[in-house]
Enzyme design. Structure first.
Site, PDB file in Angstrom:
ATOM      1  N   GLY A 297     -19.709  12.546  25.863  1.00  0.00           N
ATOM      2  CA  GLY A 297     -20.946  12.400  25.096  1.00  0.00           C
ATOM      3  C   GLY A 297     -21.959  11.702  25.983  1.00  0.00           C
ATOM      4  CE1 TYR A 339     -21.194  -1.107  20.150  1.00  0.00           C
ATOM      5  CE2 TYR A 339     -22.916  -0.111  21.482  1.00  0.00           C
ATOM      6  CZ  TYR A 339     -21.997  -0.036  20.459  1.00  0.00           C
ATOM      7  OH  TYR A 339     -21.870   1.127  19.761  1.00  0.00           O
ATOM      8  CB  CYS A 366     -38.787  -9.902  11.354  1.00  0.00           C
ATOM      9  SG  CYS A 366     -40.515  -9.478  11.307  1.00  0.00           S
TER      10      CYS A 366
END
Ligand SMILES: *Cc1c(COP(=O)(O)O)cnc(C)c1O
Length: 440
Positions: A297, A339, A366
């Protein structure tokens, strides 16, 4: 120095006489003028080259093979068409991804339907559209599929295995009891019963196994060990049940370069070694040599993508930290906050200038965690500069949200000096499209 980094990261990016970054032959100022920012720019040639790299190298005279694009990395109608043209198959994990492939006219026999919790509706959709292969995750999915499939329809089935090995970014870890949510354990006796049930059922054609050990893997040994582990199980299954496995799908996970420290596998022979390993293990165990699939991918699209932002202002905190504010956010770039992923970026309209100071690139959301790049050395940024973030082709558009009611950026493919919009920028009306105009 900057130029060196860019050349290493991206074969097809260049810098023009005005010291502006050029992607696919189009300079980023032109892209900004035409499409606005933030903008996802995809180098079409790079995507096609990556597809070809896999289809040309994942071949062997002794083993049949197939490359499947894992569409969760980046999927649009235009991308489906490109994948079809490049001869890859397509892996989808939801009704939405399947619908996109269907609408793009992607050949359904080349679709692999994944997922660990497919709904009855999604299974029915897969059957209605004659999807080529379903990857069953568990017994519940098997029960649901058996309830729905009616003769004379048949469908190919792979069973997802949990091989008890897991690749962590820099090494694979063999554990006897991997607790991943995916698949059925190769150590569980019950898995053999599920295989027997699939094999014995009328509508389902049991083809074999699927297994995926993780993402952003840099070690060849992880993939080789994985192939060995699956082939070991193939032999065990034949011993225990007499059932021959025709196909194995070894998943994706091929690592890419986000920063200079990343070292993807650049051995062109490597994919061939995976196929050789399968051949050798099959021969040694006396089982049929299976057809082998892989599902890259990220490796197909990550390095093709660049996100363009416009710089608003900068700020130096009382404690001395430099921030540069851009017009995007974690809503279009979630991997850093999700991550702690690292990225490289540049001031794309000032490629000739020396980076001076370290900045944290942040956006409009925010959240203090709204970080795009934690540490990036740049020439002193000014309002109106263009900031480009590299390697954003995978898991960016596909993970984008409307947090803070920010509109998702447009996606543009560039090739040989031409830019084509493949996803329009969201409008304010898109944002309220599903809101019901009701007073409570
Ligand atoms: C995510 C995933 C892939 C693709 O992983 P990449 O790291 O993007 O190559 C392939 N197969 C399965 C089953 C996946 O879940």
């Amino acid at each position: 120095m900057e130029e060196g980094i860019i050349m290493k990261l991206f074969g097809t990016q260049t810098i023009n006489d005005a010291s502006t970054l050029v992607i696919g032959g189009v300079d980023v100022k032109t892209l900004q003028k035409q499409f606005g920012t933030p903008l996802y720019v995809m180098d079409e040639t790079h995507i096609r080259n990556q597809c070809r790299w896999f289809t040309q190298h994942f071949v062997s005279e002794r083993v049949r093979s197939e490359v499947i694009y894992a569409s969760k990395a980046f999927l649009t109608i235009a991308m489906c068409r490109l994948i079809e043209a490049e001869g890859l198959s397509l892996d989808v994990v939801s009704g939405g991804e399947l619908y996109t492939a269907f609408k793009a006219g992607f050949p359904m026999e080349r679709v692999y339907f994944h997922g660990n919790n497919k709904s009855a509706e999604e299974l029915s959709m897969a059957l209605k559209h004659n999807v080529g292969t379903i990857i069953l995750d568990n017994e519940n999915e098997l029960d649901m599929l058996l309830k729905q499939i009616k003769p004379p329809q048949t469908i190919n089935v792979l069973l997802r295995l949990n091989p008890g090995i897991e690749a962590h970014t820099h090494e694979y870890i063999a554990t006897t009891k991997n607790d991943s949510k995916f698949g059925l354990s190769v150590f569980a006796e019950k898995t053999l019963d599920v295989i027997r049930r699939i094999d014995a059922s009328d509508g389902l054609c049991f083809r074999g196994f699927h297994s995926h050990i993780g993402s952003q893997i840099f070690e060849e040994a992880s993939f080789i060990e994985h192939a060995r582990a699956i082939m070991k199980y193939v032999a065990e299954v034949k011993d225990a049940t007499g059932i021959e496995v025709e196909a194995i799908n070894l998943g994706g996970g091929f690592g890419v370069r986000y920063t200079e420290e990343d070292r993807p596998i650049d051995n062109a022979e490597f994919l061939n070694h995976v196929l050789d390993t399968v051949f050798e293990e099959a021969t040694r165990a006396g089982v049929t040599v299976p057809r082998v699939m892989i599902e890259p991918g990220r490796a197909i699209v990550a390095n093709a993508g660049t996100t363009l932002y416009e710089v608003g202002s900068t700020k130096t905190t009382f404690s001395g930290r430099n921030y540069v504010f851009v017009d995007g956010s974690m809503a279009d770039h979630i991997r850093t906050s999700l991550y702690g992923a690292e990225y490289h970026g540049v001031l794309a309209n000032r490629m000739d200038e020396k980076p001076l100071d370290s900045y944290t690139v942040t956006g409009k959301a925010c959240e203090s965690g709204d970080i795009i790049i934690r540490h990036l050395t740049l020439p002193t940024p000014e309002k109106g500069d263009l900031l480009a973030v590299f390697s954003t082709g995978a898991y960016h558009y596909s993970m984008a949200s409307n947090y803070n009611r920010l509109q998702r950026p447009a996606v543009v493919f560039v090739k040989e000096g031409k830019a084509t919009c493949v996803v329009r920028r969201e409008s304010y009306d898109d944002l309220i499209r599903n809101d019901v105009d009701v007073r409570l």
